[in-house]
Design an enzyme around this catalytic site. Structure first.
Site, short mmCIF file in Angstrom:
data_model
loop_
_atom_site.label_atom_id
_atom_site.label_comp_id
_atom_site.label_asym_id
_atom_site.label_seq_id
_atom_site.Cartn_x
_atom_site.Cartn_y
_atom_site.Cartn_z
N ASN A 573 -8.66 -10.16 11.82
CA ASN A 573 -7.31 -10.45 11.33
C ASN A 573 -6.20 -9.97 12.24
OD1 ASN A 573 -7.73 -11.93 9.06
ND2 ASN A 573 -7.24 -10.32 7.58
N ASN A 597 -2.66 -12.63 9.56
CA ASN A 597 -3.27 -11.47 8.93
C ASN A 597 -3.13 -11.59 7.42
OD1 ASN A 597 -4.38 -9.01 8.34
ND2 ASN A 597 -2.61 -7.80 9.01
N LEU A 599 -5.39 -11.55 3.54
CA LEU A 599 -6.64 -11.27 2.81
C LEU A 599 -7.29 -12.55 2.31
CD1 LEU A 599 -5.69 -8.08 0.74
CD2 LEU A 599 -6.89 -8.23 2.92
N ASN A 601 -8.07 -14.90 4.07
CA ASN A 601 -9.03 -15.33 5.09
C ASN A 601 -10.46 -14.97 4.72
OD1 ASN A 601 -6.98 -16.33 6.71
ND2 ASN A 601 -6.70 -14.38 7.81
N ASP A 619 -16.15 -3.60 5.65
CA ASP A 619 -16.73 -2.93 6.81
C ASP A 619 -16.78 -1.42 6.66
OD1 ASP A 619 -13.97 -2.64 6.97
OD2 ASP A 619 -13.97 -2.54 9.15
N ASP A 620 -16.22 -0.86 5.60
CA ASP A 620 -16.26 0.58 5.41
C ASP A 620 -17.22 0.99 4.29
OD1 ASP A 620 -14.87 -0.38 3.26
OD2 ASP A 620 -12.98 0.64 3.72
N PHE A 704 -0.44 -8.26 -0.43
CA PHE A 704 -1.53 -7.92 0.50
C PHE A 704 -2.62 -7.16 -0.28
CE2 PHE A 704 -3.64 -6.22 4.31
CZ PHE A 704 -3.62 -7.35 5.10
N ASP A 708 -9.84 -10.24 -4.51
CA ASP A 708 -11.08 -10.18 -5.28
C ASP A 708 -10.81 -10.40 -6.78
OD1 ASP A 708 -9.66 -7.86 -5.39
OD2 ASP A 708 -11.36 -6.51 -5.06
#
Length: 784
Positions: A573, A597, A599, A601, A619-620, A704, A708
């Site tokens: 992003n 940038n 979300l 995406n 990714d975390d 932003f 979900d």
């Protein structure tokens, strides 16, 4: 009574004295009794303590205490890492015979299917994108035949190996060795496929003898179907003919009275050739020997080749046969197996340049097969030792290959390492005893060999004359000085000494956990869960930016080695993206750079995705591959739902967003966060980018946040049935907390924004608060 009367005998003192004397004597008797009783009790306690110290000396108590402590650590570690109560109710265990798929020293072999335009361009079935709705496999993935396939069909099997294909029109028959888990003997099983190898129907056992059978080489000769399995245990090479193909066979002929292994027959240059290995001869190098015979008929008689043995070399050369030979572009190729690192490490291909009665030459050529980098998580990650490749009438080539995720002898290897780890724990306890002053000597000096008979003077003289005994005693004396020397140097009472004790204790704990891992952790593989006997794969998708590159590298390295991951897509992003080569991955990584940038995406339509399932995973978040595989299995059972690991319950008036504890307290959920969730990407992405969702996407861009939550509302709006499914992970770690690059660092502000989203989405798409699905406590491992 007169002792109390005054003036008796004209003196008071006598009476008084008499009275005092009686009282004094009484006191003395009482004190003596108390003293003797106390002394006796004291002696009894001392005796009891002495007896207890003899039966349970301090050293014993010390050792027992530490061993119990380390044992408790090992039990907790085993419970945390290897306890899987959810297997009772997942599809992973459904239908598996308790006698099937047992651990075996020979391995856990299974069979996969490959396709290609030539024998040298073979790709696994998952690369061909074969989808099968009836087995919920989108796409079908290897392995296609396993011990579970047979066990579900009522055939108890430890493993399946040595596959051979026999083609009849559009039907494929697969013959293979299956090791019976009751008799521990190899039998010949058979299955058939009507969809070019994507799915297989188990037909049963084709051949069962009183001896071990394997390597079922099946071929046609003069309209008859023959099978030549290995029967080296009997010491013969037997040829069978089909009476009622494929399940009824009769012994046609004994071709050789020799224990040949992995033999095949081919017709080449007008003659028949028999290749096989005899490992029983004197001076023969096991798995490195090869002999050839020739005949005018596959029924014999057979004459030996002039250069026999063709090979008697190192087992890594590939002398032992590894499948059916094949012809391509007018050349003959032999398949051999490399047994160098472990039995059946890999197959090797040899181009036969000369094959006559007096000469034989072959050269190795590359197969072009790409080995998996997933280690034990791949079904063939450790070895593959058999290949049968044939050309279909369509011109396409099909191959079957066996594979194993662990090397030969893995259970024994783990037993040795586990025992060594437990021995290390014992050694650590001894060292701790030395440092604490409990252990004052290593070897008692009054030891001597015990003889059950009376030793005579001659024997005593023989013992004294030997220098060995004195040398041993001298060595033990020096060894016994070690504890005192060690305590003098370490000084456990000091800060440095305490640090040393802590380090040694930690070494013991690590050794205990290592031993538990080797004994109870299995082969270390985090295997996929089959559904209806079939496996599949999914695409892993994550969204990130340059400040989180460290997270991404660790993420890719870990998840790319999960068994069912086909590809990883990184939605980039912001910032300069990394190159795919910068990431240590066992699967292809595609970096999709976005112009904006956003979300949104995360759910962008992507026609290059080749699987139906997409795992949206931040990714975390770090979880075990086993949890990922279990979640994928649940999604395959409910592909119309969002299946994930983080439940939420949206309730109240007005609606407020709350954490997972709130959902657990109210024993239910109505949303699954897509930071870790499986979805059907075609359905989910279409809904997310529909015109109906446009207002929601604008809200996501404004805050932003809440992408979900929006997807959950879109699913709920599209169906009146359950739209989310929770899977409880064994553990999950948020790595962003260690890097300081978390997107949502202010929890209160984050929850406030999400509460606003709930209100707005409810106005646009209808309420979600009326829905609630209870946690399945038994499935999630809450109940014992």
């Amino acid at each position: 009574m007169g002792v109390y009367e005054a003036g008796v005998n004209g003196t008071d003192g006598t009476a008084t004295t008499t009275t005092y004397s009686c009282w004094n004597m009484s006191m003395r008797c009482w004190c003596r009794w108390r003293w003797e009783n106390h002394h006796h009790h004291h002696l009894h306690n001392l005796l009891h303590q002495r007896l207890f110290s003899l039966v349970f000396p301090p050293g014993f108590i010390f050792f027992l205490g530490y061993l119990v402590l380390y044992g408790s650590i090992g039990m907790i570690y085993a419970w945390l890492m290897f306890s899987k109560p959810y297997l009772r109710s997942t599809n992973a265990g459904v239908g598996l015979n308790s006698l099937g798929c047992q651990e075996d020293n020979e391995g856990s072999w299974s069979i996969g299917v490959f396709y290609g335009d030539s024998p040298f361009s073979l790709k696994p079935i998952e690369a061909m994108n074969e989808w099968k709705d009836e087995v919920a496999a989108w796409p079908v993935a290897n392995p296609v035949v396993t011990c579970a396939s047979l066990s579900v069909a009522g055939i108890p099997s430890i493993f399946v190996a040595d596959p051979f294909i026999y083609v009849q029109g559009d039907t494929l028959f697969l013959f293979y060795e299956t090791k019976n888990s009751i008799t521990s003997q190899g039998d010949i099983g058979v299955a058939k496929s009507n969809d070019k190898g994507a799915t297989w129907q188990q037909l049963g056992i084709a051949l069962d003898e009183d001896w071990h059978l394997s390597y079922p080489y099946v071929f046609n000769y003069l309209g008859q179907i023959y099978m030549m399995p290995e029967s080296s245990q009997k010491g013969e090479l037997c040829l069978y003919r089909a009476l009622n193909f494929p399940l009824q066979w009769t012994l046609e002929k004994v071709l050789a009275k020799r224990p040949l292994v992995d033999s095949f027959i081919i017709n080449h240059a007008g003659e028949y050739w028999l290749f096989g290995s005899d490992n029983s001869g004197f001076g023969t190098k096991k798995n490195g020997q090869l002999e050839i015979w020739y005949s005018s008929s596959p029924l014999g008689p057979w004459k030996p080749h002039k250069k026999n043995p063709i090979y008697n070399v190192d087992k890594s050369v590939g002398a032992r046969n590894g499948g059916r030979p094949f012809s391509y572009d007018g050349n003959l190729y032999r398949v051999g197996q490399d047994c160098g690192e472990t039995y059946g490490r890999r197959v090797r291909i040899f181009k036969v340049e000369v094959l006559t009665r007096v000469d034989y030459k072959e050269v190795e050529v590359p197969l072009g097969f790409e080995e998996s980098n997933k280690g034990p998580n791949a079904w063939n990650g450790a070895r593959y030792h058999h290949l049968d490749v044939q050309q279909l009438s369509s011109g396409r080539w099909i191959a079957v290959m066996d594979g194993d995720r662990v090397p030969s002898g893995d259970p024994v290897h783990r037993f040795i390492l586990g025992s060594a780890s437990f021995a290390a724990v014992t050694a650590v306890v001894v060292v701790l005893g030395v440092l604490h002053g409990i252990v004052k000597c290593i070897v008692p000096l009054n030891w001597r060999a015990h003889f059950p008979w009376k030793r005579n003077n001659a024997l005593l003289g023989w013992e004294r004359s030997k220098l060995f005994s004195s040398k041993v005693r001298r060595f033990c004396s020096r060894l016994n000085r070690v504890p005192l020397s060690v305590r003098g140097k370490v000084k456990p009472g000091t800060r440095a000494g305490k640090l040393v004790l802590a380090v040694i204790f930690a070494v013991g704990a690590a050794s205990m956990c290592t031993g538990v891992k080797y004994f109870y952790g299995g082969n270390g593989a985090e295997e996929p869960y089959p559904l209806n006997g079939s496996y599949s794969q999914f695409t892993l998708l994550t969204m990130t930016y340059d400040a989180r590159l460290w997270n991404l590298k660790m993420y890719v390295r870990h998840y790319s080695r999960c068994s069912s991951v086909k590809e990883i897509i990184v939605v980039w992003n912001r910032g300069t993206p990394p190159r795919s080569g910068d990431l240590d991955s066992a699967v292809p990584v595609r970096i999709r750079v976005e112009d904006k940038n956003s979300l949104n995406n995360r759910f962008k339509k992507d026609p290059l995705i080749k699987t139906r399932a997409v795992l949206e995973l931040d990714d975390d978040i770090m979880m075990a591959c086993d949890d990922i595989e279990r979640g994928f299995s649940v999604w395959r059972q409910h592909p119309d739902r969002i299946v994930g690991f983080y439940p939420r319950l949206a309730r109240g008036s007005p609606l407020k967003y709350k954490g997972e504890k709130y959902a657990r307290h109210h024993e239910g959920y109505n949303m699954i966060l897509t930071g870790a969730a499986f979805v059907d990407h075609a359905v989910a992405f279409d809904r997310y980018w529909s015109n109906k969702a446009e207002a929601g996407r604008e809200l996501v861009d404004r805050y932003f946040n809440c992408e979900d939550v929006l997807l959950n509302y879109l699913y709920a709006n599209a169906s009146s049935s359950q739209t989310a499914e929770y899977v409880r992970p064994a553990w999950a770690i948020d790595t962003s907390k260690f890097t300081g690059v978390a997107i949502s660092r202010n929890t209160n502000e984050h929850y406030k924004i999400r509460s606003n989203c709930l209100l707005r989405f409810s106005e646009i798409y209808g309420g979600i608060a009326g829905r609630k699905w209870e946690f399945d406590r038994r499935k999630d491992g809450w109940d014992s």
